[in-house]
Design an enzyme around this catalytic site. Structure first.
Site, PDB file in Angstrom:
ATOM      1  N   SER A 118       0.822  -1.206   0.000  1.00  0.00           N
ATOM      2  CA  SER A 118       0.000   0.000   0.000  1.00  0.00           C
ATOM      3  C   SER A 118       0.853   1.251   0.000  1.00  0.00           C
ATOM      4  CB  SER A 118      -0.851   0.049   1.266  1.00  0.00           C
ATOM      5  OG  SER A 118      -1.685  -1.051   1.344  1.00  0.00           O
ATOM      6  N   HIS A 139      -1.566  -2.498  -6.816  1.00  0.00           N
ATOM      7  CA  HIS A 139      -2.250  -2.178  -5.561  1.00  0.00           C
ATOM      8  C   HIS A 139      -3.760  -2.284  -5.724  1.00  0.00           C
ATOM      9  CE1 HIS A 139      -3.698   0.857  -2.429  1.00  0.00           C
ATOM     10  NE2 HIS A 139      -3.352  -0.243  -1.791  1.00  0.00           N
ATOM     11  N   GLU A 151      -4.122   0.405  -8.628  1.00  0.00           N
ATOM     12  CA  GLU A 151      -2.971   1.239  -8.994  1.00  0.00           C
ATOM     13  C   GLU A 151      -1.871   0.327  -9.537  1.00  0.00           C
ATOM     14  OE1 GLU A 151      -2.531   4.968  -6.073  1.00  0.00           O
ATOM     15  OE2 GLU A 151      -2.840   3.120  -4.962  1.00  0.00           O
ATOM     16  N   ASN A 189      -3.256   5.798  -0.745  1.00  0.00           N
ATOM     17  CA  ASN A 189      -2.954   5.840   0.692  1.00  0.00           C
ATOM     18  C   ASN A 189      -2.281   7.124   1.130  1.00  0.00           C
ATOM     19  OD1 ASN A 189      -3.979   3.421   2.055  1.00  0.00           O
ATOM     20  ND2 ASN A 189      -2.943   2.465   0.325  1.00  0.00           N
TER      21      ASN A 189
HETATM   22  N1  LIG Z   1      -6.382  -4.175   4.171  1.00  0.00           N
HETATM   23  C1  LIG Z   1      -6.511  -3.341   3.145  1.00  0.00           C
HETATM   24  O1  LIG Z   1      -7.515  -2.621   3.038  1.00  0.00           O
HETATM   25  C2  LIG Z   1      -5.437  -3.265   2.079  1.00  0.00           C
HETATM   26  C3  LIG Z   1      -5.752  -2.667   0.845  1.00  0.00           C
HETATM   27  C4  LIG Z   1      -4.794  -2.655  -0.161  1.00  0.00           C
HETATM   28  C5  LIG Z   1      -3.540  -3.197   0.070  1.00  0.00           C
HETATM   29  N2  LIG Z   1      -3.241  -3.747   1.278  1.00  0.00           N
HETATM   30  C6  LIG Z   1      -1.904  -4.328   1.454  1.00  0.00           C
HETATM   31  O2  LIG Z   1      -2.009  -5.739   1.272  1.00  0.00           O
HETATM   32  C7  LIG Z   1      -1.013  -6.385   2.067  1.00  0.00           C
HETATM   33  C8  LIG Z   1      -1.687  -7.386   2.984  1.00  0.00           C
HETATM   34  O3  LIG Z   1      -2.597  -6.689   3.812  1.00  0.00           O
HETATM   35  P1  LIG Z   1      -3.855  -7.412   4.457  1.00  0.00           P
HETATM   36  O4  LIG Z   1      -4.846  -6.371   4.751  1.00  0.00           O
HETATM   37  O5  LIG Z   1      -4.239  -8.591   3.658  1.00  0.00           O
HETATM   38  O6  LIG Z   1      -3.209  -7.882   5.848  1.00  0.00           O
HETATM   39  P2  LIG Z   1      -3.609  -9.131   6.751  1.00  0.00           P
HETATM   40  O7  LIG Z   1      -3.008  -8.840   8.073  1.00  0.00           O
HETATM   41  O8  LIG Z   1      -5.058  -9.430   6.642  1.00  0.00           O
HETATM   42  O9  LIG Z   1      -2.830 -10.326   6.045  1.00  0.00           O
HETATM   43  C9  LIG Z   1      -1.439 -10.415   5.981  1.00  0.00           C
HETATM   44  C10 LIG Z   1      -1.111 -11.866   5.781  1.00  0.00           C
HETATM   45  O10 LIG Z   1       0.295 -11.982   5.591  1.00  0.00           O
HETATM   46  C11 LIG Z   1       0.665 -13.204   6.168  1.00  0.00           C
HETATM   47  N3  LIG Z   1       2.107 -13.245   6.347  1.00  0.00           N
HETATM   48  C12 LIG Z   1       2.862 -12.512   7.208  1.00  0.00           C
HETATM   49  N4  LIG Z   1       4.154 -12.847   7.043  1.00  0.00           N
HETATM   50  C13 LIG Z   1       4.186 -13.798   6.063  1.00  0.00           C
HETATM   51  C14 LIG Z   1       5.215 -14.537   5.465  1.00  0.00           C
HETATM   52  N5  LIG Z   1       6.478 -14.370   5.821  1.00  0.00           N
HETATM   53  N6  LIG Z   1       4.888 -15.435   4.504  1.00  0.00           N
HETATM   54  C15 LIG Z   1       3.612 -15.631   4.130  1.00  0.00           C
HETATM   55  N7  LIG Z   1       2.583 -14.942   4.658  1.00  0.00           N
HETATM   56  C16 LIG Z   1       2.888 -14.040   5.621  1.00  0.00           C
HETATM   57  C17 LIG Z   1      -0.113 -13.269   7.473  1.00  0.00           C
HETATM   58  O11 LIG Z   1      -0.190 -14.579   7.952  1.00  0.00           O
HETATM   59  C18 LIG Z   1      -1.470 -12.745   6.998  1.00  0.00           C
HETATM   60  O12 LIG Z   1      -2.293 -13.801   6.540  1.00  0.00           O
HETATM   61  C19 LIG Z   1      -0.262  -5.291   2.807  1.00  0.00           C
HETATM   62  O13 LIG Z   1       0.867  -4.947   2.060  1.00  0.00           O
HETATM   63  C20 LIG Z   1      -1.275  -4.143   2.820  1.00  0.00           C
HETATM   64  O14 LIG Z   1      -0.659  -2.883   2.932  1.00  0.00           O
HETATM   65  C21 LIG Z   1      -4.168  -3.816   2.298  1.00  0.00           C
END
Ligand SMILES: NC(=O)c1ccc[n+]([C@@H]2O[C@H](COP(=O)([O-])OP(=O)(O)OC[C@H]3O[C@@H](n4cnc5c(N)ncnc54)[C@H](O)[C@@H]3O)[C@@H](O)[C@H]2O)c1
Length: 281
Positions: A118, A139, A151, A189
């Site tokens: 993000s 993204h 994005e 973001n």
């Molecule tokens: N939540 C949102 O609204 C949103 C929107 C767009 C982008 N993002 C981005 O997407 C990415 C994930 O965010 P999210 O909301 O899904 O978070 P989340 O906390 O729901 O999920 C993250 C996942 O990563 C896993 N993880 C952590 N370390 C790991 C590793 N070494 N190997 C494999 N898996 C691993 C965790 O077990 C978890 O399942 C981030 O970069 C976040 O910035 C989030």
């Protein structure tokens, strides 16, 4: 883009991207961090399909046809024949770098590697890879099956072929790719975290209640969700990580997480996913 894609991370976004790709008839492998991550990811993906069946958007047979193209594993060997691998793990640079190295070690030379970061600049993450020309930012927005835009962020070394493949994949999911310059927080973001953080600062200063601020934003500014509802939906830890990344990169105090956000993270109140954040669920 070929028919098999892989996603590393089975959280909110990994599951959402998987569901969207399955609905567009891709074969999808999701790499989870643990056995529990496999169970949770599978439940999340199933739940979205169930909702679509309940809303009569798809039939139960169509759901089954999509789900049978899903594999969830903890073993990176499963990604070896994917044409695109999307990293969607926690927003922590070191974690992403280690995952990107693992991905690169398990794929062929023509596979595109994308990150769903993000906020972390693509050129900063590309240092983890030996071939950064095939690396790109993709993204997606939450919830992925609903949001119609993504994005696309090219790093300094990303090739035109990689950019075109990324755009083609996003379009194949029925979404519009918008290319933005590599910069902390990109566009979405950079704007959103400033907004959520300022709302939290106003709350900390006692200017209004969280319900009051959310009502003003929804009814006065015509946003579909107030900043606190949205922060709970995104995940308070995710917001905190994104703010910290932009704050560090831009050295801009406006992105330093407010007291209420820091406190919620310390208390493990991470929003909807933990049943409590700014609000209780
Ligand atoms: N939540 C949102 O609204 C949103 C929107 C767009 C982008 N993002 C981005 O997407 C990415 C994930 O965010 P999210 O909301 O899904 O978070 P989340 O906390 O729901 O999920 C993250 C996942 O990563 C896993 N993880 C952590 N370390 C790991 C590793 N070494 N190997 C494999 N898996 C691993 C965790 O077990 C978890 O399942 C981030 O970069 C976040 O910035 C989030």
């Amino acid at each position: 883009m070929g028919n098999k894609i892989a996603i590393v991370g089975s959280g909110t976004m990994g599951s959402g991207i998987a569901q969207a790709a399955l609905s567009s008839n891709y074969n999808v492998v999701v790499i989870a961090h643990s056995e529990q991550g496999k169970i949770d990811g599978s439940k999340r993906i199933n739940a979205v399909f169930e909702k679509a069946v309940a809303a009569k958007a798809i039939t139960a047979q169509e759901k089954e046809a999509c789900i049978k193209n899903l594999q969830i594993s903890t073993d990176y060997a499963a990604i070896s024949d994917a044409e695109l691998v999307i990293e969607a793990v926690s927003e922590i640079k070191e974690v992403k770098e280690s995952v990107l190295k693992q991905i690169e070690a398990h794929i062929g030379n023509s596979t595109v590697i994308a990150t769903n970061t993000s906020s972390i600049p693509i050129s900063a993450l590309s240092g983890a890879l030996s071939a950064p020309s095939r690396f790109i930012g993709m993204h997606f927005f939450n919830p992925v099956p609903v949001m119609k835009v993504a994005e696309v962020i090219n790093g300094a070394s990303t090739s035109t072929e990689t950019i075109n493949k990324a755009k083609e994949f996003i379009e194949s999911l029925g979404k519009i790719p918008v290319q933005v310059k590599d910069s902390p927080g990109f566009i979405a973001n950079r704007l959103l975290m400033l907004f959520i953080n300022e709302a939290a600062t106003a709350l900390d200063e006692g200017v209004s209640s969280k319900e009051g601020i959310d009502a003003i934003v929804k009814l006065g500014l015509h946003h579909p969700m107030g900043p606190f509802e949205l922060a709970d939906f995104i995940g308070i830890d995710v917001c905190n990580d994104i703010m910290l990344e932009i704050y560090k990169d831009k050295n801009d105090m406006r992105f330093k997480p407010s007291n209420s956000i820091t406190t919620l993270v310390k208390e493990g109140k991470l929003g909807r996913k933990s049943m409590e954040g700014f609000y209780k669920y």
